[in-house]
Design a protein around this motif. Structure first.
Motif, PDB file in Angstrom:
ATOM      1  N   ARG A  24      56.229  39.895  65.922  1.00 37.41           N
ATOM      2  CA  ARG A  24      56.552  39.905  64.770  1.00 37.41           C
ATOM      3  C   ARG A  24      55.948  39.344  63.381  1.00 37.41           C
ATOM      4  N   VAL A  25      55.243  39.854  62.702  1.00 37.57           N
ATOM      5  CA  VAL A  25      54.694  39.047  61.112  1.00 37.57           C
ATOM      6  C   VAL A  25      55.138  38.746  59.681  1.00 37.57           C
ATOM      7  N   LEU A  26      55.638  38.287  59.516  1.00 38.31           N
ATOM      8  CA  LEU A  26      56.513  37.915  58.292  1.00 38.31           C
ATOM      9  C   LEU A  26      55.985  37.072  56.727  1.00 38.31           C
ATOM     10  N   PHE A  27      55.380  38.347  55.259  1.00 37.11           N
ATOM     11  CA  PHE A  27      54.554  38.075  54.594  1.00 37.11           C
ATOM     12  C   PHE A  27      55.578  37.400  54.003  1.00 37.11           C
ATOM     13  N   LEU A  28      54.729  35.919  53.226  1.00 37.96           N
ATOM     14  CA  LEU A  28      55.291  35.827  52.063  1.00 37.96           C
ATOM     15  C   LEU A  28      54.264  35.359  50.626  1.00 37.96           C
ATOM     16  N   ALA A  29      55.497  36.360  49.582  1.00 36.21           N
ATOM     17  CA  ALA A  29      55.007  35.668  48.399  1.00 36.21           C
ATOM     18  C   ALA A  29      55.432  35.234  47.046  1.00 36.21           C
ATOM     19  N   ASP A  30      55.050  33.312  46.709  1.00 38.36           N
ATOM     20  CA  ASP A  30      56.380  32.886  46.174  1.00 38.36           C
ATOM     21  C   ASP A  30      57.059  32.496  46.877  1.00 38.36           C
ATOM     22  N   GLY A  31      56.897  31.549  47.879  1.00 37.91           N
ATOM     23  CA  GLY A  31      58.728  31.989  48.288  1.00 37.91           C
ATOM     24  C   GLY A  31      59.431  32.799  49.126  1.00 37.91           C
ATOM     25  N   GLU A  32      59.276  34.030  48.606  1.00 40.44           N
ATOM     26  CA  GLU A  32      60.326  34.946  49.640  1.00 40.44           C
ATOM     27  C   GLU A  32      59.470  36.113  50.118  1.00 40.44           C
ATOM     28  N   LEU A  33      60.273  36.525  51.138  1.00 39.96           N
ATOM     29  CA  LEU A  33      59.790  37.404  51.887  1.00 39.96           C
ATOM     30  C   LEU A  33      59.502  38.753  51.717  1.00 39.96           C
ATOM     31  N   VAL A  34      58.438  38.935  51.572  1.00 38.64           N
ATOM     32  CA  VAL A  34      58.421  40.473  51.156  1.00 38.64           C
ATOM     33  C   VAL A  34      57.939  41.547  51.814  1.00 38.64           C
ATOM     34  N   HIS A  35      57.805  41.635  52.620  1.00 30.91           N
ATOM     35  CA  HIS A  35      56.867  42.256  54.222  1.00 30.91           C
ATOM     36  C   HIS A  35      57.078  41.954  55.496  1.00 30.91           C
ATOM     37  N   GLU A  36      57.418  43.072  56.435  1.00 26.52           N
ATOM     38  CA  GLU A  36      58.057  42.417  57.857  1.00 26.52           C
ATOM     39  C   GLU A  36      57.031  43.693  58.457  1.00 26.52           C
ATOM     40  N   LEU A  37      56.311  43.022  59.531  1.00 26.72           N
ATOM     41  CA  LEU A  37      55.381  44.161  60.646  1.00 26.72           C
ATOM     42  C   LEU A  37      55.906  43.420  62.230  1.00 26.72           C
ATOM     43  N   ARG A  38      56.144  44.316  62.722  1.00 23.79           N
ATOM     44  CA  ARG A  38      56.316  44.674  64.112  1.00 23.79           C
ATOM     45  C   ARG A  38      55.339  44.794  65.377  1.00 23.79           C
ATOM     46  N   ASP A  39      55.154  43.944  66.171  1.00 22.33           N
ATOM     47  CA  ASP A  39      53.957  44.062  67.328  1.00 22.33           C
ATOM     48  C   ASP A  39      52.839  45.092  66.763  1.00 22.33           C
ATOM     49  N   PRO A  40      51.978  43.910  65.727  1.00 20.43           N
ATOM     50  CA  PRO A  40      51.017  44.509  64.278  1.00 20.43           C
ATOM     51  C   PRO A  40      49.524  44.336  65.157  1.00 20.43           C
ATOM     52  N   ASP A  41      48.650  45.394  64.622  1.00 18.78           N
ATOM     53  CA  ASP A  41      47.428  44.991  64.470  1.00 18.78           C
ATOM     54  C   ASP A  41      46.556  43.991  63.378  1.00 18.78           C
ATOM     55  N   ALA A  42      45.301  43.624  64.270  1.00 18.98           N
ATOM     56  CA  ALA A  42      44.707  42.828  62.435  1.00 18.98           C
ATOM     57  C   ALA A  42      44.708  43.939  62.276  1.00 18.98           C
ATOM     58  N   GLU A  43      43.955  44.882  62.270  1.00 21.48           N
ATOM     59  CA  GLU A  43      44.329  46.363  60.391  1.00 21.48           C
ATOM     60  C   GLU A  43      45.216  46.513  59.867  1.00 21.48           C
ATOM     61  N   ALA A  44      46.412  46.533  61.039  1.00 26.12           N
ATOM     62  CA  ALA A  44      48.020  46.701  60.158  1.00 26.12           C
ATOM     63  C   ALA A  44      47.909  45.113  58.992  1.00 26.12           C
ATOM     64  N   ILE A  45      47.865  43.917  59.282  1.00 23.86           N
ATOM     65  CA  ILE A  45      48.232  43.033  58.801  1.00 23.86           C
ATOM     66  C   ILE A  45      46.951  42.446  57.478  1.00 23.86           C
ATOM     67  N   LEU A  46      46.178  43.318  58.010  1.00 20.51           N
ATOM     68  CA  LEU A  46      44.969  43.067  56.594  1.00 20.51           C
ATOM     69  C   LEU A  46      45.215  44.296  55.603  1.00 20.51           C
ATOM     70  N   THR A  47      46.075  44.852  55.685  1.00 17.31           N
ATOM     71  CA  THR A  47      46.397  46.326  54.667  1.00 17.31           C
ATOM     72  C   THR A  47      47.266  45.956  54.103  1.00 17.31           C
ATOM     73  N   VAL A  48      48.685  45.015  54.646  1.00 16.56           N
ATOM     74  CA  VAL A  48      49.546  44.262  54.207  1.00 16.56           C
ATOM     75  C   VAL A  48      48.702  43.183  53.446  1.00 16.56           C
ATOM     76  N   MET A  49      48.004  42.709  54.173  1.00 15.17           N
ATOM     77  CA  MET A  49      47.409  41.274  53.045  1.00 15.17           C
ATOM     78  C   MET A  49      46.610  42.088  51.942  1.00 15.17           C
ATOM     79  N   THR A  50      45.962  42.532  51.714  1.00 16.79           N
ATOM     80  CA  THR A  50      45.117  42.975  51.180  1.00 16.79           C
ATOM     81  C   THR A  50      45.413  43.943  49.934  1.00 16.79           C
ATOM     82  N   GLY A  51      47.050  44.754  49.988  1.00 17.06           N
ATOM     83  CA  GLY A  51      47.818  45.068  49.659  1.00 17.06           C
ATOM     84  C   GLY A  51      48.630  44.015  47.988  1.00 17.06           C
ATOM     85  N   PHE A  52      48.764  43.151  48.581  1.00 11.78           N
ATOM     86  CA  PHE A  52      49.168  42.073  47.721  1.00 11.78           C
ATOM     87  C   PHE A  52      48.388  40.983  46.431  1.00 11.78           C
TER      88      PHE A  52
END
Length: 167
Positions: A137-165
């Motif tokens: 499970r990967v939790l994404f924080l921005a400015d101290g707030e939980l903004v997104h979550e992925l379960r059983d992710p791969d690196a590409e899915a994580i990078l996609t979310v990160m670049t969206g921020f």
């Protein structure tokens, strides 16, 4: 202190202690001992069994991080915390360390003979999508707030979310 393990990006090894002394230091501070079989298992997994009499200055960066990882798991904690635990490692060493940690967490969480507890978790802070992809499970924080979550992710899915921020 008996239920938590820490892995720091900067290793936090005491320069005057050998690898073995560094690994067993938290247990000694707590007034307890180390399970010899589990110590041997951990140092063997991390490939440092033949380096236990060396001080940090005599070890490569990857070996120092392996000592830090062994130190974190030797007490069989319920939860490990890692602050960029592979941040100072090259990609090959990073992959090896993450694979060992993933295996240790899985086994400690499922095998009674390897663990005192029924569950084990590893929580890391990282900016590396490849390292984060080892997680369930990967939790994404921005400015101290939980903004997104992925379960059983791969690196590409994580990078996609990160670049969206960044947009």
């Amino acid at each position: 202190r008996d239920r938590l393990g820490f892995i720091f990006q900067s290793f936090n090894l005491v320069p005057t202690l050998t690898a073995e002394e560094s690994i067993t230091l938290p247990a000694k501070i707590a007034g307890g001992g180390v399970d010899k079989q589990w110590f041997e298992e951990g140092t063997g997994r991390f490939g440092i069994a033949d380096r236990l009499d060396h001080r940090p200055a005599e070890l490569s960066g990857g070996q120092q991080q392996r000592v830090a990882c062994a130190r974190a798991i030797v007490s069989r904690p319920e939860i490990f915390f890692g602050d960029e635990p592979t941040g100072n490692l090259d990609s090959n060493a990073s992959h090896e360390v993450l694979a060992i940690l993933r295996s240790a967490v899985d086994e400690m969480g499922q095998t009674d003979e390897l663990a005192r507890t029924a569950a084990c978790a590893f929580v890391i802070v990282t900016h590396d999508p490849t390292a984060a992809a080892w997680a369930d499970r990967v939790l994404f924080l921005a400015d101290g707030e939980l903004v997104h979550e992925l379960r059983d992710p791969d690196a590409e899915a994580i990078l996609t979310v990160m670049t969206g921020f960044e947009r």
